[in-house]
Design a protein around this motif. Structure first.
Motif, PDB file in Angstrom:
ATOM      1  N   ALA A   1       0.822  -1.209   0.000  1.00  0.00           N
ATOM      2  CA  ALA A   1       0.000   0.000   0.000  1.00  0.00           C
ATOM      3  C   ALA A   1       0.852   1.254   0.000  1.00  0.00           C
ATOM      4  N   ASN A   2       2.075   1.130   0.517  1.00  0.00           N
ATOM      5  CA  ASN A   2       3.003   2.270   0.503  1.00  0.00           C
ATOM      6  C   ASN A   2       3.766   2.380  -0.809  1.00  0.00           C
ATOM      7  N   ARG A   3       3.272   1.636  -1.840  1.00  0.00           N
ATOM      8  CA  ARG A   3       3.831   1.708  -3.204  1.00  0.00           C
ATOM      9  C   ARG A   3       5.327   1.426  -3.207  1.00  0.00           C
ATOM     10  N   GLY A   4       5.579   0.200  -2.826  1.00  0.00           N
ATOM     11  CA  GLY A   4       6.975  -0.263  -2.913  1.00  0.00           C
ATOM     12  C   GLY A   4       7.831   0.117  -1.751  1.00  0.00           C
ATOM     13  N   GLY A   5       7.208   0.665  -0.704  1.00  0.00           N
ATOM     14  CA  GLY A   5       7.978   1.033   0.484  1.00  0.00           C
ATOM     15  C   GLY A   5       8.502  -0.197   1.220  1.00  0.00           C
ATOM     16  N   SER A   6       9.524  -0.020   1.999  1.00  0.00           N
ATOM     17  CA  SER A   6      10.129  -1.140   2.729  1.00  0.00           C
ATOM     18  C   SER A   6       9.307  -1.474   3.967  1.00  0.00           C
ATOM     19  N   ALA A   7       9.226  -2.789   4.295  1.00  0.00           N
ATOM     20  CA  ALA A   7       8.546  -3.234   5.519  1.00  0.00           C
ATOM     21  C   ALA A   7       9.427  -3.110   6.737  1.00  0.00           C
ATOM     22  N   GLU A   8      10.686  -2.600   6.553  1.00  0.00           N
ATOM     23  CA  GLU A   8      11.634  -2.325   7.646  1.00  0.00           C
ATOM     24  C   GLU A   8      11.898  -3.552   8.499  1.00  0.00           C
ATOM     25  N   GLY A   9      11.921  -4.725   7.885  1.00  0.00           N
ATOM     26  CA  GLY A   9      12.285  -5.948   8.597  1.00  0.00           C
ATOM     27  C   GLY A   9      11.158  -6.606   9.334  1.00  0.00           C
ATOM     28  N   LEU A  10       9.952  -6.017   9.367  1.00  0.00           N
ATOM     29  CA  LEU A  10       8.845  -6.624  10.075  1.00  0.00           C
ATOM     30  C   LEU A  10       8.381  -7.902   9.419  1.00  0.00           C
ATOM     31  N   ASP A  11       8.489  -7.977   8.086  1.00  0.00           N
ATOM     32  CA  ASP A  11       8.048  -9.181   7.397  1.00  0.00           C
ATOM     33  C   ASP A  11       8.880 -10.384   7.793  1.00  0.00           C
ATOM     34  N   SER A  12      10.210 -10.187   7.797  1.00  0.00           N
ATOM     35  CA  SER A  12      11.077 -11.325   8.154  1.00  0.00           C
ATOM     36  C   SER A  12      10.933 -11.689   9.644  1.00  0.00           C
ATOM     37  N   GLU A  13      10.765 -10.653  10.517  1.00  0.00           N
ATOM     38  CA  GLU A  13      10.600 -10.938  11.953  1.00  0.00           C
ATOM     39  C   GLU A  13       9.290 -11.668  12.218  1.00  0.00           C
ATOM     40  N   THR A  14       8.209 -11.228  11.550  1.00  0.00           N
ATOM     41  CA  THR A  14       6.916 -11.882  11.741  1.00  0.00           C
ATOM     42  C   THR A  14       6.957 -13.313  11.224  1.00  0.00           C
ATOM     43  N   LEU A  15       7.610 -13.520  10.071  1.00  0.00           N
ATOM     44  CA  LEU A  15       7.725 -14.869   9.506  1.00  0.00           C
ATOM     45  C   LEU A  15       8.543 -15.768  10.430  1.00  0.00           C
ATOM     46  N   ALA A  16       9.583 -15.201  11.052  1.00  0.00           N
ATOM     47  CA  ALA A  16      10.402 -16.007  11.975  1.00  0.00           C
ATOM     48  C   ALA A  16       9.602 -16.410  13.203  1.00  0.00           C
ATOM     49  N   GLN A  17       8.793 -15.493  13.746  1.00  0.00           N
ATOM     50  CA  GLN A  17       7.963 -15.832  14.907  1.00  0.00           C
ATOM     51  C   GLN A  17       6.917 -16.877  14.554  1.00  0.00           C
ATOM     52  N   ALA A  18       6.343 -16.791  13.325  1.00  0.00           N
ATOM     53  CA  ALA A  18       5.386 -17.813  12.885  1.00  0.00           C
ATOM     54  C   ALA A  18       6.043 -19.189  12.813  1.00  0.00           C
ATOM     55  N   LYS A  19       7.262 -19.238  12.298  1.00  0.00           N
ATOM     56  CA  LYS A  19       7.981 -20.517  12.210  1.00  0.00           C
ATOM     57  C   LYS A  19       8.301 -21.060  13.610  1.00  0.00           C
ATOM     58  N   ALA A  20       8.674 -20.155  14.511  1.00  0.00           N
ATOM     59  CA  ALA A  20       8.977 -20.596  15.881  1.00  0.00           C
ATOM     60  C   ALA A  20       7.730 -21.168  16.552  1.00  0.00           C
ATOM     61  N   ALA A  21       6.575 -20.492  16.384  1.00  0.00           N
ATOM     62  CA  ALA A  21       5.331 -21.013  16.966  1.00  0.00           C
ATOM     63  C   ALA A  21       4.961 -22.357  16.349  1.00  0.00           C
ATOM     64  N   ARG A  22       5.192 -22.504  15.050  1.00  0.00           N
ATOM     65  CA  ARG A  22       4.904 -23.780  14.365  1.00  0.00           C
ATOM     66  C   ARG A  22       5.784 -24.892  14.921  1.00  0.00           C
ATOM     67  N   ALA A  23       7.087 -24.605  15.116  1.00  0.00           N
ATOM     68  CA  ALA A  23       7.996 -25.614  15.663  1.00  0.00           C
ATOM     69  C   ALA A  23       7.600 -25.997  17.089  1.00  0.00           C
ATOM     70  N   ALA A  24       7.210 -24.982  17.937  1.00  0.00           N
ATOM     71  CA  ALA A  24       6.790 -25.284  19.306  1.00  0.00           C
ATOM     72  C   ALA A  24       5.526 -26.126  19.314  1.00  0.00           C
ATOM     73  N   LEU A  25       4.585 -25.856  18.376  1.00  0.00           N
ATOM     74  CA  LEU A  25       3.357 -26.634  18.296  1.00  0.00           C
ATOM     75  C   LEU A  25       3.649 -28.094  17.961  1.00  0.00           C
ATOM     76  N   HIS A  26       4.529 -28.314  16.988  1.00  0.00           N
ATOM     77  CA  HIS A  26       4.909 -29.695  16.635  1.00  0.00           C
ATOM     78  C   HIS A  26       5.632 -30.379  17.810  1.00  0.00           C
ATOM     79  N   ALA A  27       6.486 -29.617  18.530  1.00  0.00           N
ATOM     80  CA  ALA A  27       7.193 -30.205  19.675  1.00  0.00           C
ATOM     81  C   ALA A  27       6.206 -30.600  20.772  1.00  0.00           C
ATOM     82  N   ASP A  28       5.210 -29.736  21.060  1.00  0.00           N
ATOM     83  CA  ASP A  28       4.192 -30.080  22.060  1.00  0.00           C
ATOM     84  C   ASP A  28       3.416 -31.324  21.642  1.00  0.00           C
ATOM     85  N   LEU A  29       3.104 -31.450  20.347  1.00  0.00           N
ATOM     86  CA  LEU A  29       2.373 -32.627  19.865  1.00  0.00           C
ATOM     87  C   LEU A  29       3.196 -33.892  20.066  1.00  0.00           C
TER      88      LEU A  29
END
Length: 604
Positions: free
Chosen positions: A76-104
């Motif tokens: 929406a910012n017409r090509g503006g940078s996400a300032e690293g939030l995209d990679s940080e959010t993706l990393a937290q999603a992967k961490a939650a996914r790994a913890a969920l599999h470990a709990d299972l």
């Protein structure tokens, strides 16, 4: 079988029965403890893992949605940078996914060791399938977002994975319910085991109580009843009421039979010993009576001899005390004379102090007058100097006038001579006044010294007055002590009468006494008796607890051989020693019958 073997057998039965029941109770309690430990190690952890899976799934889903939102915001910012939030959010999603599999995976391991897994394996399998499907939608969403196909990614996140998300939530709810049911089953099993342990504990207590009651009843019937009978017979012997039927039957258990034989043998020995003691006691009473008479005669001789010595000593002491009384009177008169002379000296001293103060004031006034005269002499000297100057001026003027001023010159000469004489007289007056002022100062100092010495003399006079008063008081105490000493010496003349308290002959006697003192019973042993009183030794127990003072009423029951006398009296004296306390009783209520019995007992 002997009594000891019966007791051993009974104790062995009680011990084995109690030990067996206690072993069963301890076994059940141990199994319950192990089951409780397993419950804490498996079931509670299962509930924790299921709750952790729910939390990690929510974090996983939120972070994937957040990743798509970050990418949309950057677009929406017409090509503006996400300032690293995209990679940080993706990393937290992967961490939650790994913890969920470990709990299972951890939940699967716990289910394998659970005693009552219930529907947990099925619920975990459903979670695994739903999670695999949800992971596929998440991976697809990440790929579409990375390819900048954000509209497709939003469609997958919001619509396509809705079924998989709901299925995973339902599986998690089912797993939670299954884990709760498993915990409930485990707790019910634990309650059942605890109820069995309580039941066994109650049964153990009942069995132990019954065995103990049976053992106590057997002990009472087999041992305590014979021992109680033995105690009654021994007390009968101690009270002197034993008869022929006090012998024990020599039958029954070995131990009781041996005790009965020993008791009967002791009874025979005691009866033989009583006969010997009665004979020895009669001989002893006769010897005591003779010894008492001899002792009383010796005591009377000693008292008379002591009174003679006391009378001689008292006479000499009275003579010396009379001489000392005369010296005390002389000291009292001397003290009175000293006090009167000290008073006179004090009056003279006060007068001298008053005169000295007046003389001191006069000397001070004289000094002031001398200083005024000195100032007047100084003034006269100043006038004489002025007069000499005027006479000199007059002489000079007369010389200038010549013959006309000759008469004036004679007058000036005379005036000058008079001024010189006045100046010389003024100097002599000044010198005399200085000498007088010096002498007046010396006189003042002398008067001051005399006042100081008189003040010191006044203090010494006051001290001497106090000493005289103390001497009067000491003489008074000495006079009082002397009067007391004389009274005591006079009192020594009746020492023998006071030592000889016995109005009647006393005789040694053997017997007992029961005393009623202020409503309390006391037991005593008789020592000697006369027609007017008795002396006895109290038992240790009663002697320490009773409060006895001379004059306290006493009701005495005396037992002397076959004679029993009931006599009223009062306490005459008490003597506390290391041995039992001695008590002297004076008879106040003595009937003619008791008097006759006392004469028969004492042999008078």
């Amino acid at each position: 079988m002997g009594l000891a073997r019966k007791a051993y057998a009974a104790f062995a039965v009680v011990f084995l029965g109690t030990g067996a029941v206690s072993g069963v109770v301890f076994g059940q309690a141990d199994q319950t403890s192990k089951h409780l430990a397993q419950y804490r190690a498996v079931t509670s952890l299962l509930l924790t893992q299921v709750a952790s899976m729910r939390a990690n799934f929510f974090a996983y889903d939120d972070q994937v949605n957040m990743y798509v939102a970050v990418m949309l915001d950057a677009q929406a910012n017409r090509g503006g940078s996400a300032e690293g939030l995209d990679s940080e959010t993706l990393a937290q999603a992967k961490a939650a996914r790994a913890a969920l599999h470990a709990d299972l995976a951890a939940a699967r391991d716990l289910v394998r060791s659970a005693r009552h897994p219930g529907g947990l394996p099925t619920a975990l399998a459903a979670i695994d399938r739903s999670l695999t499907q949800f992971d596929g939608f998440a991976d697809r969403t990440v790929q579409l977002a990375a390819a900048r196909d954000l509209h497709a990614a939003v469609r997958v996140v919001t619509r396509d994975n809705l079924e998989a998300s709901n299925a995973l939530m339902a599986s998690l709810d089912a797993a939670r319910d299954a884990a709760t049911a498993t915990a409930t089953n485990e707790l019910a099993d634990l309650d059942e085991r605890q109820a069995r342990v309580r039941l066994l504990a109650v049964a153990s207590a009942v069995v132990a109580t019954l065995l103990t009651a049976v053992l106590a009843l057997g002990t009472r019937l087999g041992l305590l009843a014979p021992l109680a009978d033995l105690r009654r017979r021994v007390l009968a012997i101690g009270d002197g009421t034993a008869a022929e039927h006090t012998r024990l039957p020599e039958s029954g258990d070995e131990e009781l039979a041996s005790v009965a034989r020993a008791f009967n043998t002791m009874l025979d020995s005691l009866r033989a010993r009583d006969t010997e003691i009665s004979a020895a006691q009669a001989d002893r009473e006769a010897q005591l009576s003779a010894t008492f008479e001899h002792q009383r005669a010796a005591e009377q001789f000693v008292r008379l001899r002591a009174q003679s010595i006391i009378d001689d000593t008292a006479a000499s002491v009275l003579t010396e005390l009379s001489t000392l009384a005369e010296h005390v009177d002389a000291v009292r008169h001397a003290a009175g004379a000293i006090e009167s002379r000290v008073a006179a000296t004090d009056a003279v001293t006060q007068g001298v102090v008053t005169d000295t103060r007046a003389a001191d004031q006069d000397v001070a006034a004289l000094g002031n007058s001398l200083r005024e005269v000195a100032s007047m002499a100084t003034l006269i000297g100043s006038v004489a100097e002025q007069t000499k100057l005027l006479a000199l001026n007059a002489t000079i003027e007369a010389a200038r006038a010549g013959a006309a001023g000759h008469g004036f010159s004679v007058v000036a000469t005379e005036v000058k001579s008079l001024a010189i004489t006045a100046a010389s007289s003024t100097e002599r007056i000044t010198t005399t006044l200085a000498a007088l002022e010096t002498d007046a100062g010396r006189v003042g100092k002398a008067i001051t010294t005399v006042g100081t010495n008189i003040a010191t003399l006044d203090v010494a006079t006051a001290d001497l007055t106090q000493v005289a008063a103390e001497q009067f008081e000491a003489v008074g105490h000495l006079d009082q002590a002397l009067a007391t000493a004389i009274a005591r010496v006079h009192d020594m003349g009746t020492l023998t009468e006071r030592l000889e308290r016995r109005a009647a002959e006393r005789h040694a006697v053997t017997g007992t006494a029961t005393l009623d003192i202020n409503g309390r019973q006391a037991h005593a042993r008789l020592l000697d008796i006369s027609a007017t009183g008795v002396r006895c030794a109290l038992d240790d127990a009663t002697g320490r607890t009773l409060t006895m003072t001379p004059g306290t009423p006493v009701r005495a029951t005396l037992t002397i051989g076959a004679e029993t006398l009931h006599i009223g009296g009062c306490i005459a004296r008490t003597t506390a020693r290391d041995e039992p306390s001695e008590l002297g009783i004076h008879f106040t209520e003595l009937t003619q019958e008791n008097q006759a019995r006392l004469r028969r007992i004492t042999g008078l």
